[in-house]
Write an enzyme that holds these catalytic residues in place. Structure first.
Site, short mmCIF file in Angstrom:
data_model
loop_
_atom_site.label_atom_id
_atom_site.label_comp_id
_atom_site.label_asym_id
_atom_site.label_seq_id
_atom_site.Cartn_x
_atom_site.Cartn_y
_atom_site.Cartn_z
N GLU A 292 -19.54 -7.20 -15.11
CA GLU A 292 -20.10 -5.86 -15.02
C GLU A 292 -19.89 -5.01 -16.26
O GLU A 292 -19.70 -3.78 -16.14
CB GLU A 292 -19.51 -5.14 -13.82
CG GLU A 292 -18.01 -4.83 -13.87
CD GLU A 292 -17.12 -5.90 -13.30
OE1 GLU A 292 -15.96 -5.60 -12.97
OE2 GLU A 292 -17.57 -7.06 -13.17
N GLU A 326 -23.05 -6.66 -9.51
CA GLU A 326 -22.68 -6.14 -10.83
C GLU A 326 -23.14 -4.70 -11.02
O GLU A 326 -22.44 -3.89 -11.63
CB GLU A 326 -23.24 -7.05 -11.92
CG GLU A 326 -22.83 -8.50 -11.83
CD GLU A 326 -21.33 -8.70 -11.65
OE1 GLU A 326 -20.53 -7.92 -12.20
OE2 GLU A 326 -20.94 -9.63 -10.92
#
Length: 881
Positions: A292, A326
């Protein structure tokens, strides 16, 4: 190439100290980075990089020593510039390899206040898929291309530049990359300029905008022969997919999901997306599924690039989930970050919860909360062991942090978050989440900060409830009884555990029955009146050993764990269970029927139900129509299949499987009808594969061969199932065909479909060939999963085990460190009397430091399987005759 040993810095000659005794891995307090001006020049051909960084620091006091994190870097020069322009050079540099820190000592203390810490350094683009590393792919012309990319979570930014590599040290990052003129470059923030390097027209300097304040583990930069889609404007945020050249035709689905997800989360959180742009980047070699990094999210290709018309529903669901996971982190993790790695569970658990929330909104017909049952079952499986761990526990070393990324962090964590949300109510829960994000934006938090925000928003005792789930391992078994001639419902709790062979006497429950662990259990139960047939729901909080609830009127049946949202198992009194099973097809939802099957199988592993009785229960689900329920049934049939060894017993078991699965498959028909739901198409593939593998049905095997011969004409679910059926019965020619298709696959999903099926072949010679491939031809990101599947090969798992044991050093040198514990999950299947002792003996002398808790769980689960075989194999075989 292997990862090199730490390199001594030539300036000045370093002194290597023993690790400190107290807080050996934490950086000293009193030094706070606020900004990094980072300049990097990767050389892809030489697999090296050089760099410089000017880090703006705030010193609380005069400092004779400045300590930061650095690993596998050569630091060529360092100095401090004070606020009045004075330059101070360190006179001593101490490298602490064990704790991954470097200390710079000064004869004249650096004055308190604002200073700038300058470093010049160099390093190698490693092949270990961590830090700043290289990844390769073969282009359309057959030439190998190289990419330089990053993976910094949890503690690997220090491999790319000297930094304060702890999540609490948030700062602004200004990143500049110098790259070959024909290469693409991307980082966290938008590109603000790209200009030729003066005197070197073959190189370009690419400068990116400042980021928001964020932790080092979220920094990212990717350089290579890449391309990007045209940006899609998502309410002011430009969204692109970045991909290796030649794969642009596989990007449209990810753009669709990403755009939907950005809008969904912006609405849910009530806060605008915190970055200035969003790039989703496909990386050929990637140890994790995705990462992420703010504004520059990196993915395995198989989890981003997809042709939705050519993949199974499960493969498409996986892509959707990972993108959503994410993007959920952009707020929960990036905007608000845990202070230390003990809190990583909250980031990952909440993102796992939110991925399903977004997927359910994106494709309601996929019934995402029903499919979560499979992941929750896997979390139950680990949490039923005495070697389980609390969701949150102390983290000291980088290896400890790496070990946090497991099924308990993700799936159990998400399950208890879902349980809390359903108990509080979805709207009230969201109000608490919004309050938490508003209160802590751009800052760091402890787990309890979230509970406090939810308490403030809802008035419920959230901290008291959740502390019992977060800080102790295991989960409760809820026992359900009717007292007073049916007038009183008694709900009791005690810790659930599997039965394992502990070395002496009969198998014992793990943990023991007298375990005093108790939870604050948010229970939701359903009851159906015998008088008017009305179904009602009720919520209660069970905090002691038991609770008695007076029933207003007699009930036809009672279901505890309505819609399967609670993280607990349920054991009913016999008459209550009989009523539920009888009414399951008409009165219970799919996830509730799933729970009956899942709890029943758990009772087999706990030595409370026999394998024969479970098979009878499974056969009562012959009219079942739901995909997830059938997936659980098929998984249990696979486990039962492991108990049957003699040829005549196997034939009898296969006949029972065919009798159960065959009619369900016939009801669906051989091909999808027009506008058939995705889950129905997926169910056909699940049943077809079960008939051909566990059922060993001759006609199904023949049909599978036809589908493999003409994959383009088959529904994707059936095509994928046929691959696994043929592999289970395949010969040398089939192996060669699968190998050819793996090497020439047109999509990441097709590549892995054929690659992983190679592990199922029943020929020891081809299995040996496959095992050898894991050390050269197979990508290091895929080799661990391939070895894990080979360890579960019913006939040749032993071959895979002896290969792993013999090549242990090479495997650990070559494969990503975070993947070793996951690979070893396959040892759970090696329950035969000749194999299990060899596995236990091997790990008396070999360790997995970054996954010691996970390894202990695999070994204990193997113990449980050994005990199950010893306890049930003979009796189950006898019941089949």
């Amino acid at each position: 190439m292997t990862e090199r040993e730490p390199v001594e810095t030539p300036f000045p000659e370093p002194v290597f100290d023993d690790p400190p005794v107290v807080d050996p891995y934490r950086l000293p307090e009193g030094v706070r980075p606020v900004r990094y001006d980072l300049h990097l020049e990767p050389d892809l051909a030489e697999a090296t990089f050089t760099g410089s960084c000017a880090t703006s620091l705030v010193l609380d006091d005069d400092a004779a020593t400045i300590t930061c994190n650095a690993l596998e870097l050569v630091i060529d020069e360092a100095w401090v510039e004070t606020s009045d322009g004075t330059r101070l050079a360190p006179t001593a540099v101490t490298m602490d390899v064990d704790t991954e820190r470097v200390s710079f000592g000064f004869d004249e203390p650096v004055p308190a206040g604002d200073v700038t810490f300058h470093t010049r350094f160099r390093g190698q683009l490693n092949d270990k898929l961590r830090g700043f590393y290289r990844s390769t792919f073969t282009d359309a012309d057959g030439a190998e291309q190289t990419i330089a990319t990053t993976q910094f979570e949890a503690t690997d930014a220090r491999r790319a530049f000297p930094c304060w590599d702890e999540p609490a040290h948030k700062a602004v990052f200004s990143i500049t990359l110098v790259v070959d003129a024909d290469l693409f470059a991307v980082s966290n923030a938008a590109q603000v300029s790209r200009t030729p390097v003066e005197g070197d027209q073959g190189r370009h300097e690419v400068r990116f905008a400042d980021t928001m304040v964020m932790s080092t583990y979220l920094v990212a930069f990717v350089v290579g022969p890449l391309e990007a889609t045209d940006p899609v404007d998502v309410d002011g945020t430009p969204l692109r997919i970045v991909y290796p050249r030649g794969k642009g035709h596989l990007t449209s689905y990810a753009l669709e999901v990403g755009a939907f997800c950005l809008r969904h989360f912006t609405d849910y959180y009530g806060i605008a997306y915190p970055g200035d742009k969003l790039d989703l980047v496909a990386v050929p070699d990637f140890a994790f599924g995705a990462m992420e990094n703010l504004g520059c999210v990196t993915f395995r290709e198989v989890l981003l690039l997809v042709d939705p018309g050519e993949v199974t529903q499960a493969e498409l669901l996986n892509v959707t989930d990972v993108i959503n996971h994410e993007l959920a982190h952009m707020w929960f993790g990036d905007l608000v970050t845990m202070k230390w790695w003990n809190g990583i569970w909250l980031n990952e658990a909440f993102a796992t919860f939110m991925e399903m929330h977004a997927t359910d909104a994106f494709r309601p017909e996929w019934e995402r909360w029903v499919t979560f049952g499979l992941a929750r079952s896997a979390a139950f499986d680990t949490d039923s062991l005495s070697s389980t761990r609390p969701i949150e526990y102390p983290v000291v070393s980088p290896a400890d942090a790496e070990g946090m990324f497991d099924i308990l962090t993700y799936e159990k964590g998400a399950a208890v978050v879902r349980m809390l949300e359903q108990y509080l109510g979805a709207d009230a829960f969201r109000s608490g989440i919004r309050l938490y994000l508003q209160q802590h934006s751009y800052a760091t938090t402890e787990t309890t900060d979230l509970w406090d925000a939810l308490e403030e928003a809802t008035g419920e005792p959230v901290r008291r409830i959740m502390d019992s789930w977060i800080f102790q391992g295991g989960y409760p078994l809820i026992t359900v009884d009717l007292l007073d001639d049916g007038g009183t419902l008694r709900l009791s709790q005690h810790r659930f555990g599997y039965a394992g062979d502990l070395g002496e006497g009969d198998p014992q429950p793990l943990p023991a029955d007298d375990d005093a662990t108790r939870w604050s259990v948010p229970l939701i139960f359903t009851q159906k009146s015998t008088q008017d047939g009305v179904v009602t729901f009720e919520k209660v909080l069970l905090e002691g050993d038991s609770i008695d609830i007076e029933l207003v009127e007699p009930v036809e049946w009672i279901l505890v764990n309505t819609e399967g949202t609670g993280f607990y198992r349920v054991r009913y009194a016999p008459d209550l269970l009989g009523a539920l099973v009888a009414h399951a097809p008409t009165d219970l939802s799919p996830i509730e029927r799933y729970g009956l099957v899942d709890d029943a199988w758990a009772s087999v592993l706990a030595a409370e139900t026999t394998a024969a009785d479970f098979l009878h229960l499974a056969e009562s689900f012959a009219t079942e129509t739901d995909l997830s329920v059938w997936q659980r049934l098929v998984g249990c049939l696979h486990a039962l299949d492991r108990l049957v060894d003699e040829p005549e017993d196997r034939l009898a078991f296969q006949e029972r499987v065919r009798a159960l699965v065959g009619p369900a498959l016939e009801r669906l028909g051989p091909e999808p009808g027009q506008d058939e739901p995705d889950r129905t198409r997926a169910l056909r593939g699940v049943l077809f594969e079960a008939m051909g593998t566990i059922g060993a049905h001759d006609q199904t095997v023949l049909d599978a061969r036809v589908l493999v011969a003409h994959p383009d004409t088959a529904d994707p679910a059936m095509a994928a199932a046929a691959v696994n059926v043929v592999a289970a019965h395949g010969d040398d020619a089939d192996f060669e065909l699968f190998l050819e298709r793996f090497r020439g696959a047109s999509s990441p999903q097709e590549e892995l479909r054929y690659l992983y099926a190679l592990a199922d072949f029943d020929d020891p010679d081809v299995v040996r060939r496959l095992l050898a491939m894991t050390l050269d031809e197979v990508r290091t990101q895929n080799a661990p999963l391939l070895l894990r599947r080979a360890l579960t090969n019913r006939h040749h798992g032993a071959l895979a085990w002896f290969f792993v044991a013999e090549e242990w050093t090479t495997i650990n040198d070559r494969l990503p460190s975070n993947s070793i514990a996951r690979m070893l999950e396959g040892i759970r299947s090696l329950s035969g009397p000749e194999m299990a002792p060899a596995v236990f003996a091997f790990f008396e002398d070999h360790t997995v430091p970054q996954g010691d808790k996970i390894l202990a769980q695999h070994l204990e689960r193997l113990e449980v399987n050994v005990a199950l075989r010893d306890r049930e194999a003979a009796a189950f075989a006898g019941s089949l005759r």
